[in-house]
Scaffold this active site. Sequence first.
Site, PDB file in Angstrom:
ATOM      1  N   LYS A  59     -20.244   1.721 -18.317  1.00  0.00           N
ATOM      2  CA  LYS A  59     -20.548   0.291 -18.369  1.00  0.00           C
ATOM      3  C   LYS A  59     -21.936  -0.003 -17.772  1.00  0.00           C
ATOM      4  O   LYS A  59     -22.573   0.888 -17.225  1.00  0.00           O
ATOM      5  CB  LYS A  59     -19.440  -0.493 -17.654  1.00  0.00           C
ATOM      6  CG  LYS A  59     -18.035  -0.303 -18.307  1.00  0.00           C
ATOM      7  CD  LYS A  59     -18.025  -0.717 -19.745  1.00  0.00           C
ATOM      8  CE  LYS A  59     -16.693  -0.772 -20.481  1.00  0.00           C
ATOM      9  NZ  LYS A  59     -15.585   0.085 -20.221  1.00  0.00           N
TER      10      LYS A  59
HETATM   11  C1  LIG Z   1     -14.002  -0.264 -20.577  1.00  0.00           C
HETATM   12  C2  LIG Z   1     -13.169  -1.347 -21.120  1.00  0.00           C
HETATM   13  C3  LIG Z   1     -11.908  -1.650 -20.584  1.00  0.00           C
HETATM   14  C4  LIG Z   1     -11.223  -0.826 -19.550  1.00  0.00           C
HETATM   15  O1  LIG Z   1     -12.012  -0.555 -18.439  1.00  0.00           O
HETATM   16  P1  LIG Z   1     -11.528   0.594 -17.425  1.00  0.00           P
HETATM   17  O2  LIG Z   1     -12.318   0.287 -16.181  1.00  0.00           O
HETATM   18  O3  LIG Z   1     -11.935   1.896 -18.055  1.00  0.00           O
HETATM   19  O4  LIG Z   1     -10.088   0.491 -17.235  1.00  0.00           O
HETATM   20  C5  LIG Z   1     -11.222  -2.721 -21.098  1.00  0.00           C
HETATM   21  N1  LIG Z   1     -11.726  -3.472 -22.088  1.00  0.00           N
HETATM   22  C6  LIG Z   1     -12.925  -3.213 -22.628  1.00  0.00           C
HETATM   23  C7  LIG Z   1     -13.447  -4.094 -23.719  1.00  0.00           C
HETATM   24  C8  LIG Z   1     -13.679  -2.127 -22.184  1.00  0.00           C
HETATM   25  O5  LIG Z   1     -14.850  -1.862 -22.750  1.00  0.00           O
END
Ligand SMILES: *Cc1c(COP(=O)(O)O)cnc(C)c1O
Length: 369
Positions: free
Chosen positions: A182
Amino acid sequence: MDFLPFTRPSIDEATIAEVAEVLRSGWITTGPRARAFEAALSEHVGGRPVRTMSSATAALEIALRVAGIGPGDEVITTSLTWVATANVVLTVGAKPVFVDVRADTRNIDLDLIEAAITARTRAIIPVDLAGLPVDRDRLYEIARRHRLRVIEDAAQSMGANWAGQRIGTTGDMVVFSFHANKNMTSGEGGCLVLNDESEAKLCEKLRLQGVTRHPDGGMDVDVLGGKSNLTDIAAAIGLGQMKHLEAFNTRRRALARRYFECFDKSLGFELPLPEFEQSNWHMFQPLLPRNASMARGAFIDAMRGEGIGVGVHYPAMHLFTLFREMGFAEGDYPVAEDVGRRTVTLPLFPAMRDEDVQRVCNVVSKIWK
Ligand SMILES: *Cc1c(COP(=O)(O)O)cnc(C)c1O
């Protein structure tokens, strides 16, 4: 030439030193760093209560529980997202109801939401795909009219804004992810922005076994909680990353602009919406031309052969076995299916150089011709 991955985190030496400091401190799980990270995140969202979690998936699940959503309830969301978005709805025993996406934004089509609302609908989970925000004005207008909760899956839109309002500063509950891919990371981690201290108290219980501690050293459990607290090791990384969030996102926007300049438009790819004010450009995702002679798998292999990583985010999730077994089928959400079949994620991360974008564009042209 070096392999260029589709993403890579930028961790500075000061952050690495802070992590070492936590490891030496004798306190490595949830503690002062996690509280400092929560304070910094709260400041980022205009002083609203924020609680950190071991993942955004955990934060989404807890948000549903805080909203009291469970068996018999329906939750409206998009099929074009990471599977976590709808998996958590199933986890709490509720039913995900998908709505198709718009072809231009690839986000949930707000025009189609009202037709999907039933007497059982309790909430909407919008997703800001690739960091491009869903129209918050229209979204909340619909939610208010139908008295629905909103749990914003802003996993990809940290630092993005809607009409100048930073995501997280307004609205109902908001979830950010700090997964390694992210725009800012804590290795793994996530957080939940809440409306008030009573929601925050419930959230704290749900993330740690339902425990409430008493001043006399005793404790009570009055609700079933799980185990999804964030460690101080992760929080130290997150705190180090927050200092760079604005610069990271500015760099991402500049690189995305460069893609639009370099990309050969004659190839017939569909480029994403060229929006540079609100999106944090979490990903750069062209769609392969329709009816192309080269399949996506072959394109990805050919790019890799030239030293360039390509991702796919995401195939439409209602076509996964788990959801087909629930009755979802091909043709239910044609736009999401079409985007899901043709989308590719090209390299975009803050440490990329301008020349890297040119290189990606040149290789795409070479392979496609
Ligand atoms: C990455 C992501 C998640 C989940 O995030 P985690 O921290 O890996 O649990 C949920 N929704 C979206 C749209 C994502 O890109």
